[in-house]
Design a protein around this motif. Structure first.
Motif, short mmCIF file in Angstrom:
data_model
loop_
_atom_site.label_atom_id
_atom_site.label_comp_id
_atom_site.label_asym_id
_atom_site.label_seq_id
_atom_site.Cartn_x
_atom_site.Cartn_y
_atom_site.Cartn_z
N ALA A 24 0.83 -1.20 0.00
CA ALA A 24 0.00 0.00 0.00
C ALA A 24 0.87 1.26 0.00
CB ALA A 24 -0.95 0.00 1.19
N LEU A 25 1.95 1.24 0.76
CA LEU A 25 2.87 2.38 0.75
C LEU A 25 3.45 2.60 -0.65
CD1 LEU A 25 4.71 1.81 4.14
CD2 LEU A 25 3.62 3.95 3.44
N VAL A 26 3.81 1.53 -1.30
CA VAL A 26 4.37 1.63 -2.65
C VAL A 26 3.32 2.16 -3.62
CG1 VAL A 26 5.27 0.27 -4.59
CG2 VAL A 26 6.13 -0.14 -2.28
N ARG A 27 2.14 1.57 -3.59
CA ARG A 27 1.10 1.92 -4.56
C ARG A 27 0.53 3.33 -4.35
NH1 ARG A 27 -4.24 -1.54 -6.21
NH2 ARG A 27 -5.09 0.02 -7.63
N PHE A 28 0.26 3.69 -3.11
CA PHE A 28 -0.46 4.93 -2.87
C PHE A 28 0.41 6.10 -2.42
CE2 PHE A 28 -3.55 1.50 -2.19
CZ PHE A 28 -4.45 1.83 -3.19
N CYS A 29 1.64 5.82 -2.04
CA CYS A 29 2.50 6.90 -1.53
C CYS A 29 3.73 7.13 -2.38
CB CYS A 29 2.91 6.60 -0.09
SG CYS A 29 1.47 6.43 1.00
N GLY A 30 3.91 6.31 -3.42
CA GLY A 30 4.98 6.56 -4.37
C GLY A 30 6.39 6.28 -3.87
N TYR A 62 -4.12 -0.72 4.45
CA TYR A 62 -4.10 0.65 3.91
C TYR A 62 -4.05 1.67 5.04
CZ TYR A 62 -5.71 4.86 1.52
OH TYR A 62 -5.82 6.14 1.04
N TYR A 63 -4.82 1.46 6.10
CA TYR A 63 -4.84 2.38 7.24
C TYR A 63 -3.44 2.53 7.83
CZ TYR A 63 -5.53 4.05 11.99
OH TYR A 63 -5.41 4.74 13.18
N TYR A 64 -2.78 1.39 8.07
CA TYR A 64 -1.42 1.45 8.63
C TYR A 64 -0.45 2.13 7.67
CZ TYR A 64 -2.84 -1.50 12.48
OH TYR A 64 -3.45 -1.99 13.60
N ALA A 65 -0.60 1.87 6.37
CA ALA A 65 0.27 2.52 5.40
C ALA A 65 0.12 4.04 5.47
CB ALA A 65 -0.05 2.02 3.99
N MET A 66 -1.10 4.51 5.60
CA MET A 66 -1.33 5.95 5.69
C MET A 66 -0.79 6.51 7.01
SD MET A 66 -2.62 6.86 2.83
CE MET A 66 -1.68 5.55 2.07
N CYS A 67 -0.91 5.75 8.09
CA CYS A 67 -0.34 6.20 9.37
C CYS A 67 1.17 6.34 9.28
CB CYS A 67 -0.70 5.21 10.48
SG CYS A 67 -2.43 5.25 10.97
N VAL A 68 1.82 5.41 8.62
CA VAL A 68 3.27 5.47 8.44
C VAL A 68 3.63 6.64 7.53
CG1 VAL A 68 5.27 4.27 7.47
CG2 VAL A 68 3.62 3.01 8.88
N ALA A 69 2.95 6.74 6.39
CA ALA A 69 3.29 7.76 5.39
C ALA A 69 3.08 9.18 5.91
CB ALA A 69 2.46 7.55 4.14
N HIS A 70 2.15 9.35 6.83
CA HIS A 70 1.82 10.69 7.31
C HIS A 70 2.25 10.93 8.75
CE1 HIS A 70 -0.15 11.29 3.54
NE2 HIS A 70 -0.87 10.19 3.73
N HIS A 71 3.11 10.05 9.25
CA HIS A 71 3.66 10.17 10.61
C HIS A 71 4.45 11.47 10.74
CE1 HIS A 71 6.40 9.28 13.96
NE2 HIS A 71 5.42 8.50 14.40
N PRO A 72 4.45 12.08 11.93
CA PRO A 72 5.16 13.35 12.11
C PRO A 72 6.66 13.33 11.82
CG PRO A 72 3.70 12.95 13.96
CD PRO A 72 3.69 11.71 13.11
#
Length: 96
Positions: A24-30, A62-72
């Motif tokens: 999910a990180l690869v697909r949605f966060c580039g 997907y939720y965890y991927a977004m949490c990682v990608a948008h972590h402070p």
């Protein structure tokens, strides 16, 4: 057991779920796979075994991927990512 790039995942179920988060990180966060795995290791760096958390498998990868990608500090510091309609709810096929 399948190959494991996640020191916090110790069984096939956990490794497979972590691979889904990485995907999910690869697909949605580039990010590439190596960067995604590094970000995840940073995010769960103080966790011995994610399977010990009874809630870990309760959210979609997907939720965890977004949490990682948008972590402070690990990601882009966007803690309100879930309020953005283009990011939440998860895209079709990523709700489990």
């Amino acid at each position: 057991m399948m190959p494991n790039h996640f020191p916090f995942a110790h069984d096939n179920k956990s490794v497979a779920f972590c691979c889904r988060i990485r995907d999910a990180l690869v697909r949605f966060c580039g990010v590439d796979e190596a960067t995604a795995a590094r970000m995840m290791r940073d995010y769960w760096g103080d966790v011995a075994d994610v399977a010990d958390d009874p809630l870990f498998f309760g959210e979609p990868a997907y939720y965890y991927a977004m949490c990682v990608a948008h972590h402070p500090t690990i990601g882009d510091n966007d803690p309100d990512w879930y309020r953005r309609p283009e990011l939440w709810p998860p895209p079709s096929g990523w709700t489990t």
